[in-house]
Design an enzyme around this catalytic site. Sequence first.
Site, PDB file in Angstrom:
ATOM      1  N   ASP A 171       0.818  -1.207   0.000  1.00  0.00           N
ATOM      2  CA  ASP A 171       0.000   0.000   0.000  1.00  0.00           C
ATOM      3  C   ASP A 171       0.856   1.264   0.000  1.00  0.00           C
ATOM      4  O   ASP A 171       0.488   2.278  -0.598  1.00  0.00           O
ATOM      5  CB  ASP A 171      -0.927   0.006   1.223  1.00  0.00           C
ATOM      6  N   GLY A 172       2.008   1.225   0.671  1.00  0.00           N
ATOM      7  CA  GLY A 172       2.890   2.384   0.678  1.00  0.00           C
ATOM      8  C   GLY A 172       3.401   2.718  -0.712  1.00  0.00           C
ATOM      9  O   GLY A 172       3.517   3.889  -1.086  1.00  0.00           O
ATOM     10  N   ASN A 220      -5.648   8.395   1.738  1.00  0.00           N
ATOM     11  CA  ASN A 220      -5.972   7.811   3.039  1.00  0.00           C
ATOM     12  C   ASN A 220      -6.435   8.854   4.054  1.00  0.00           C
ATOM     13  O   ASN A 220      -7.583   8.845   4.478  1.00  0.00           O
ATOM     14  CB  ASN A 220      -4.770   7.056   3.612  1.00  0.00           C
ATOM     15  N   GLU A 221      -5.513   9.739   4.455  1.00  0.00           N
ATOM     16  CA  GLU A 221      -5.862  10.684   5.511  1.00  0.00           C
ATOM     17  C   GLU A 221      -4.881  11.847   5.588  1.00  0.00           C
ATOM     18  O   GLU A 221      -3.775  11.802   5.039  1.00  0.00           O
ATOM     19  CB  GLU A 221      -5.908   9.991   6.877  1.00  0.00           C
ATOM     20  N   ARG A 281      -9.103  20.191  22.355  1.00  0.00           N
ATOM     21  CA  ARG A 281      -7.855  20.100  23.104  1.00  0.00           C
ATOM     22  C   ARG A 281      -7.468  18.630  23.188  1.00  0.00           C
ATOM     23  O   ARG A 281      -8.260  17.802  23.617  1.00  0.00           O
ATOM     24  CB  ARG A 281      -7.987  20.684  24.508  1.00  0.00           C
ATOM     25  N   THR A 331      -9.905   2.705   7.137  1.00  0.00           N
ATOM     26  CA  THR A 331      -9.375   1.438   7.655  1.00  0.00           C
ATOM     27  C   THR A 331      -7.910   1.560   8.077  1.00  0.00           C
ATOM     28  O   THR A 331      -7.339   0.585   8.564  1.00  0.00           O
ATOM     29  CB  THR A 331      -9.485   0.335   6.590  1.00  0.00           C
ATOM     30  N   ALA A 365      -6.765  11.323  21.523  1.00  0.00           N
ATOM     31  CA  ALA A 365      -6.580  11.602  22.955  1.00  0.00           C
ATOM     32  C   ALA A 365      -7.101  12.982  23.340  1.00  0.00           C
ATOM     33  O   ALA A 365      -6.374  13.811  23.880  1.00  0.00           O
ATOM     34  CB  ALA A 365      -5.102  11.462  23.336  1.00  0.00           C
TER      35      ALA A 365
END
Length: 268
Positions: free
Chosen positions: A45-46, A121-122, A147, A160, A184
């Site tokens: 995929d990379g 992807n993102e 935050r 995914t 987070a």
Amino acid sequence: MKVAVYTYSSPESLRIRKLIMQGLTEYKIEYDENRPDIVITIGGDGTLLSAFNKYESQLSTIRFIGIHTGHLGFYTDWRNFEVDDLIRSLKDGAGQSVSYPLLDMTAKFSDGQILHKIALNESTVKNVTKTMVGDVYVNHELFERFRGDGLCISTPTGSTAYNKAVGGAILDPHIIGFQLAEMASLNNRVFRTLGSPTIFGSDNILTLRLREESSIVLTCDRQQWVLDQKKHHLVELTYQVSDKKIRFAKYRHTNFWQRVRDSFIGGM
């Protein structure tokens, strides 16, 4: 038909490249790295993400085919022992394709510079030294003040990948949209965010306006920028569904949910 081959540098990938080049010559298929109709990627995929970045300006005329030579790839349909079948499919194919939506990212800096990228992807934005603080706008209206460690904005197919790792939902690529997932986040009686993955439709615009920070890391797929906010202040990030799409040659394209099952659940 004109074909280009984009290869990972491992010995096995280079071996498969040699076989493909021999097959293209045998079947009299033209090789053209500059203006190809089909790009074959060999690796994982990379490797496909790198090829996508290289041919981003030609997405409307290119179809991709992925051969994986290591672990099972999410975007790669062919195995390294199927070169002959792939070459025959190229020769006999009728130009079928399946397309997936992409993410449009625009970054604006305090000195007037603008960075525009497309993600398969993102895209992520995070602070590496302390809590990141930024205002989240949906369609130009303030939604929340975030935050936390950072934010991940993903495509349906990218849902995914890193998105899933930070607790985002898996999104069917037939839904034209994108997703926001928190990393987070701080949620207590003083600071509040929505605290759950959020899915936006094709007509939505997401804007992030960041406060002065010591250091910001911005990513778009495999590309990364480490920004000193005091010297090169990232003022605003805007995300929306891109008007471009990625197309995969549909000689044998694996169903999205079959990919999800094979990648994360395995045989039953």
